[in-house]
Design an enzyme around this catalytic site. Structure first.
Site, PDB file in Angstrom:
ATOM      1  N   GLY A  80       0.825  -1.200   0.000  1.00  0.00           N
ATOM      2  CA  GLY A  80       0.000   0.000   0.000  1.00  0.00           C
ATOM      3  C   GLY A  80       0.854   1.243   0.000  1.00  0.00           C
ATOM      4  O   GLY A  80       1.877   1.317  -0.670  1.00  0.00           O
ATOM      5  N   GLY A  81       0.439   2.214   0.785  1.00  0.00           N
ATOM      6  CA  GLY A  81       1.101   3.501   0.820  1.00  0.00           C
ATOM      7  C   GLY A  81       0.210   4.540   0.177  1.00  0.00           C
ATOM      8  O   GLY A  81      -0.855   4.243  -0.352  1.00  0.00           O
ATOM      9  N   TRP A  82       0.658   5.746   0.240  1.00  0.00           N
ATOM     10  CA  TRP A  82      -0.140   6.846  -0.275  1.00  0.00           C
ATOM     11  C   TRP A  82      -0.520   6.595  -1.730  1.00  0.00           C
ATOM     12  O   TRP A  82       0.332   6.294  -2.543  1.00  0.00           O
ATOM     13  CB  TRP A  82       0.644   8.143  -0.148  1.00  0.00           C
ATOM     14  CG  TRP A  82      -0.264   9.323  -0.169  1.00  0.00           C
ATOM     15  CD1 TRP A  82      -0.441  10.177  -1.200  1.00  0.00           C
ATOM     16  CD2 TRP A  82      -1.106   9.752   0.876  1.00  0.00           C
ATOM     17  NE1 TRP A  82      -1.366  11.130  -0.870  1.00  0.00           N
ATOM     18  CE2 TRP A  82      -1.791  10.897   0.413  1.00  0.00           C
ATOM     19  CE3 TRP A  82      -1.379   9.301   2.163  1.00  0.00           C
ATOM     20  CZ2 TRP A  82      -2.716  11.593   1.188  1.00  0.00           C
ATOM     21  CZ3 TRP A  82      -2.285   9.988   2.927  1.00  0.00           C
ATOM     22  CH2 TRP A  82      -2.946  11.116   2.443  1.00  0.00           C
TER      23      TRP A  82
ATOM     24  N   GLU B  29      -3.754   3.694   3.822  1.00  0.00           N
ATOM     25  CA  GLU B  29      -3.954   5.108   4.133  1.00  0.00           C
ATOM     26  C   GLU B  29      -5.217   5.619   3.452  1.00  0.00           C
ATOM     27  O   GLU B  29      -5.196   5.918   2.276  1.00  0.00           O
ATOM     28  CB  GLU B  29      -2.742   5.907   3.689  1.00  0.00           C
ATOM     29  CG  GLU B  29      -1.501   5.505   4.449  1.00  0.00           C
ATOM     30  CD  GLU B  29      -0.312   6.383   4.138  1.00  0.00           C
ATOM     31  OE1 GLU B  29      -0.488   7.487   3.591  1.00  0.00           O
ATOM     32  OE2 GLU B  29       0.793   5.966   4.439  1.00  0.00           O
TER      33      GLU B  29
END
Length: 144
Positions: A82-84, A124
Protein backbone atom coordinates in the site's frame (compact mmCIF):
# COMPACT_ATOMS: atom_id res chain seq x y z
CA UNK A 1 15.04 -11.11 43.08
CA UNK A 2 17.76 -11.67 40.49
CA UNK A 3 15.63 -14.27 38.70
CA UNK A 4 12.75 -11.78 38.57
CA UNK A 5 15.03 -9.14 37.04
CA UNK A 6 16.32 -11.61 34.49
CA UNK A 7 12.77 -12.68 33.60
CA UNK A 8 11.66 -9.05 33.29
CA UNK A 9 14.59 -8.21 31.02
CA UNK A 10 13.72 -11.16 28.79
CA UNK A 11 10.10 -10.00 28.53
CA UNK A 12 10.82 -6.30 28.11
CA UNK A 13 10.07 -5.02 24.62
CA UNK A 14 13.15 -4.25 22.59
CA UNK A 15 13.41 -0.85 20.94
CA UNK A 16 12.70 -0.74 17.22
CA UNK A 17 14.54 1.53 14.85
CA UNK A 18 12.83 1.24 11.46
CA UNK A 19 13.19 2.88 8.10
CA UNK A 20 11.53 2.69 4.71
CA UNK A 21 13.58 1.77 1.65
CA UNK A 22 11.83 2.63 -1.62
CA UNK A 23 12.25 -0.03 -4.29
CA UNK A 24 13.42 2.53 -6.83
CA UNK A 25 16.52 3.25 -4.70
CA UNK A 26 17.64 -0.35 -4.29
CA UNK A 27 19.81 -0.78 -7.40
CA UNK A 28 22.48 1.71 -6.31
CA UNK A 29 21.77 1.95 -2.59
CA UNK A 30 24.61 1.62 -0.05
CA UNK A 31 23.10 -1.03 2.23
CA UNK A 32 25.68 -0.35 4.95
CA UNK A 33 23.52 2.67 5.80
CA UNK A 34 20.88 0.20 7.06
CA UNK A 35 23.22 -1.35 9.65
CA UNK A 36 21.83 0.62 12.65
CA UNK A 37 18.21 -0.36 11.88
CA UNK A 38 16.30 -3.20 13.49
CA UNK A 39 13.64 -3.18 10.76
CA UNK A 40 13.68 -2.24 7.09
CA UNK A 41 10.33 -1.73 5.35
CA UNK A 42 10.76 -2.25 1.63
CA UNK A 43 8.33 -0.01 -0.25
CA UNK A 44 6.09 -1.09 -1.99
CA UNK A 45 3.78 -3.68 -3.37
CA UNK A 46 0.08 -3.01 -3.81
CA UNK A 47 -3.05 -5.04 -3.11
CA UNK A 48 -5.16 -5.48 -6.22
CA UNK A 49 -8.96 -5.23 -6.21
CA UNK A 50 -8.98 -9.00 -6.83
CA UNK A 51 -6.94 -9.72 -3.69
CA UNK A 52 -3.67 -10.33 -5.51
CA UNK A 53 -0.36 -8.50 -5.35
CA UNK A 54 0.74 -5.85 -7.79
CA UNK A 55 4.55 -6.08 -7.92
CA UNK A 56 5.08 -3.53 -10.71
CA UNK A 57 7.22 -1.24 -8.55
CA UNK A 58 9.55 -4.01 -7.37
CA UNK A 59 12.57 -4.92 -9.47
CA UNK A 60 12.85 -8.60 -8.61
CA UNK A 61 16.51 -8.62 -9.69
CA UNK A 62 17.36 -6.40 -6.68
CA UNK A 63 15.87 -8.74 -4.07
CA UNK A 64 18.91 -11.05 -3.72
CA UNK A 65 21.10 -8.02 -2.86
CA UNK A 66 18.54 -6.97 -0.28
CA UNK A 67 18.50 -10.48 1.21
CA UNK A 68 22.30 -10.41 1.49
CA UNK A 69 22.16 -7.05 3.28
CA UNK A 70 19.59 -8.47 5.69
CA UNK A 71 21.90 -11.37 6.48
CA UNK A 72 24.98 -9.16 6.81
CA UNK A 73 23.44 -6.41 8.96
CA UNK A 74 20.87 -8.44 10.89
CA UNK A 75 17.76 -6.32 10.39
CA UNK A 76 14.24 -7.68 9.99
CA UNK A 77 12.93 -7.15 6.50
CA UNK A 78 9.27 -6.36 5.86
CA UNK A 79 7.50 -5.75 2.59
CA UNK A 80 5.28 -2.69 2.61
CA UNK A 81 1.87 -3.12 0.99
CA UNK A 82 0.00 0.00 0.00
CA UNK A 83 1.10 3.50 0.82
CA UNK A 84 -0.14 6.85 -0.28
CA UNK A 85 -2.36 6.45 -3.37
CA UNK A 86 -1.50 2.74 -3.53
CA UNK A 87 -4.25 1.30 -1.39
CA UNK A 88 -7.31 1.16 -3.63
CA UNK A 89 -7.25 -2.64 -3.39
CA UNK A 90 -7.55 -2.82 0.40
CA UNK A 91 -11.32 -2.34 0.71
CA UNK A 92 -12.31 -4.85 -2.02
CA UNK A 93 -9.75 -7.35 -0.71
CA UNK A 94 -10.72 -7.06 2.93
CA UNK A 95 -14.47 -7.10 2.12
CA UNK A 96 -14.42 -10.53 0.49
CA UNK A 97 -13.21 -13.65 2.35
CA UNK A 98 -11.98 -15.28 -0.88
CA UNK A 99 -9.98 -12.17 -1.82
CA UNK A 100 -8.63 -11.89 1.71
CA UNK A 101 -7.50 -15.52 1.54
CA UNK A 102 -5.79 -14.87 -1.78
CA UNK A 103 -4.03 -11.75 -0.43
CA UNK A 104 -2.81 -13.66 2.62
CA UNK A 105 -1.66 -16.63 0.54
CA UNK A 106 0.20 -14.48 -2.00
CA UNK A 107 1.73 -12.23 0.66
CA UNK A 108 3.06 -15.16 2.64
CA UNK A 109 4.38 -16.86 -0.50
CA UNK A 110 6.16 -13.64 -1.51
CA UNK A 111 7.72 -13.28 1.95
CA UNK A 112 8.82 -16.93 2.07
CA UNK A 113 10.28 -16.90 -1.44
CA UNK A 114 12.25 -13.66 -1.02
CA UNK A 115 13.32 -13.81 2.65
CA UNK A 116 10.97 -11.21 4.10
CA UNK A 117 10.05 -11.48 7.78
CA UNK A 118 6.60 -9.95 7.48
CA UNK A 119 4.36 -7.38 5.88
CA UNK A 120 3.60 -3.77 6.72
CA UNK A 121 0.04 -2.82 5.78
CA UNK A 122 0.16 0.83 4.80
CA UNK A 123 -3.59 1.35 4.32
CA UNK A 124 -3.95 5.11 4.13
CA UNK A 125 -6.54 5.37 5.54
CA UNK A 126 -9.71 3.48 6.43
CA UNK A 127 -12.38 6.13 5.88
CA UNK A 128 -15.25 4.68 7.93
CA UNK A 129 -15.64 2.58 11.06
CA UNK A 130 -16.59 -0.34 8.79
CA UNK A 131 -13.31 0.02 6.88
CA UNK A 132 -11.45 0.23 10.19
CA UNK A 133 -13.04 -3.08 11.17
CA UNK A 134 -12.01 -4.59 7.82
CA UNK A 135 -8.45 -3.37 8.42
CA UNK A 136 -8.35 -5.17 11.75
CA UNK A 137 -9.78 -8.32 10.19
CA UNK A 138 -7.15 -8.23 7.43
CA UNK A 139 -4.39 -7.89 10.01
CA UNK A 140 -5.86 -10.82 11.93
CA UNK A 141 -6.07 -12.96 8.77
CA UNK A 142 -2.39 -12.31 8.06
CA UNK A 143 -1.45 -13.04 11.65
CA UNK A 144 -3.39 -16.32 11.66
Amino acid sequence: MLSALIAMSLLAPQPVLAGYLPAWRTAKYDFSRLAPLTDVLYFSIQPTVEGGLNLKDINMANLPRLAEAKKKYGFRLLICAGGWERGEGFVPTASDPAKTARFVRESLAFCDKHGFDGIDLDWEHPKTPAEGKLYGELIQALRT
